[in-house]
Design a protein around this motif. Sequence first.
Motif, PDB file in Angstrom:
ATOM      1  N   UNK A  60      -4.571 -23.421  -9.701  1.00 17.42           N
ATOM      2  CA  UNK A  60      -4.484 -24.450  -8.656  1.00 17.42           C
ATOM      3  C   UNK A  60      -3.125 -24.243  -8.474  1.00 17.42           C
ATOM      4  N   UNK A  61      -2.062 -24.248  -9.054  1.00 14.28           N
ATOM      5  CA  UNK A  61      -0.640 -23.986  -8.379  1.00 14.28           C
ATOM      6  C   UNK A  61      -0.488 -23.130  -7.318  1.00 14.28           C
ATOM      7  N   UNK A  62      -1.259 -22.029  -7.364  1.00 13.17           N
ATOM      8  CA  UNK A  62      -1.419 -20.770  -6.573  1.00 13.17           C
ATOM      9  C   UNK A  62      -1.923 -21.305  -5.171  1.00 13.17           C
ATOM     10  N   UNK A  63      -3.238 -21.935  -5.464  1.00 15.18           N
ATOM     11  CA  UNK A  63      -3.979 -22.363  -4.214  1.00 15.18           C
ATOM     12  C   UNK A  63      -3.203 -23.588  -3.770  1.00 15.18           C
ATOM     13  N   UNK A  65      -9.353 -28.051  -0.898  1.00 16.46           N
ATOM     14  CA  UNK A  65      -9.111 -28.617   0.337  1.00 16.46           C
ATOM     15  C   UNK A  65      -9.566 -27.556   1.470  1.00 16.46           C
ATOM     16  N   UNK A  66      -9.245 -27.743   2.779  1.00 12.79           N
ATOM     17  CA  UNK A  66      -9.321 -26.628   3.622  1.00 12.79           C
ATOM     18  C   UNK A  66      -7.972 -26.518   4.269  1.00 12.79           C
ATOM     19  N   UNK A  67      -7.900 -25.195   4.639  1.00  6.46           N
ATOM     20  CA  UNK A  67      -6.488 -24.935   5.200  1.00  6.46           C
ATOM     21  C   UNK A  67      -6.426 -25.142   6.607  1.00  6.46           C
ATOM     22  N   UNK A  68      -5.454 -24.748   7.380  1.00  4.70           N
ATOM     23  CA  UNK A  68      -5.236 -25.145   8.742  1.00  4.70           C
ATOM     24  C   UNK A  68      -6.304 -24.552   9.734  1.00  4.70           C
TER      25      UNK A  68
END
Lengths: 176, 156
Positions: free
Chosen positions: B15-18, B50-53
């Motif tokens: 989760x930290x990586x993501x 979540x979704x990224x940009x």
Amino acid sequence: MQSCIRHVCCGNTLSMPYKMKEDDKIKYVYFDYGGSHSSVLASFIHIGRLGGRSPSKQELMQLPYFDKTTPDDFAKMHPAGNDDKGNEVFFLGTKSSNFEPTINNLAELMGVAGEFCFVSTMNYVNPILRLGGWMSRGLSQPWLGRWLVIRGAKSAYPSLVKLVEKTKVKSIQGGT
Amino acid sequence: MNYLFVGRNGMFETLIAAWHYLYKSCDIEGAGELWGNLNEEKKKTAVWVDKDKKGNNIYVLGVTNYVLVPGICREIEKVARAGRSQLEIVPVQVKGENVTALLVLLSRIPIIGIIFNNWAKQWTFLRRQTIIASTKEMLDRLEYSHQKQPVPKPWH
């Protein structure tokens, strides 16, 4: 061409609606920890190479990959052949004893869940087969573990036959 | 395209990586209920973060055999009729993940489990820079191997 919506069974827990044509084929993937014993047996039962009665030691040892896999075979989908309806059957070693929710979920994320029916054979691995498999494959001492593997495989055989029958029926009728 | 960060412990190192991939931030407390969530960890299925940009969905997953997951997905892809899938696997492999896994296991003990859960969170958070560095390395490697379809690179 007639099309229908049927539920494709994915193991014992997950089912999902999948719109498929009558002539669409399902890819059955039997998997367990090592991909060397119960999954191999189940896939060869599925394609009809092994009958309803318990196989002999010679018949078992003639099966490709049965108690012969190496660590390189983990995560490799080995084809066993095609069943009477032309569906492809594979077996796989996942190095996990509870991979069913994960593999179904991965197939969903990849958008291919409808093509596959993943069936875990881990519930059918009895303690004798587990111990023999660990000695033969895990410790690389087949002279020690193989006789246990044979005994365990013969004992698990009737339940694996039932599992295959259940899988075939569920995937045709739309199981849950 | 979906991105699946897969590691030994889904709601900790992975989760930290993501989270850092998404927000370039280590403020993992922002992940709210997901951070150190044992129920999500137990499910053994991918959890949407979540979704990224670019609109890509980002998922995390924690499984014991995470090293094999990219291989299993490649095999599925090879056999499937659909061809190349829209799922990119990012393995998160860091030292100390087995210690976290042990603490997570101990977190299931009734009443005192919460102590181990907090310990696991703290242990993971202290190693955040190592986690981020190893994930960055993995993403760079993925980008190199998929030059035709490069992985978006939010790292600076």
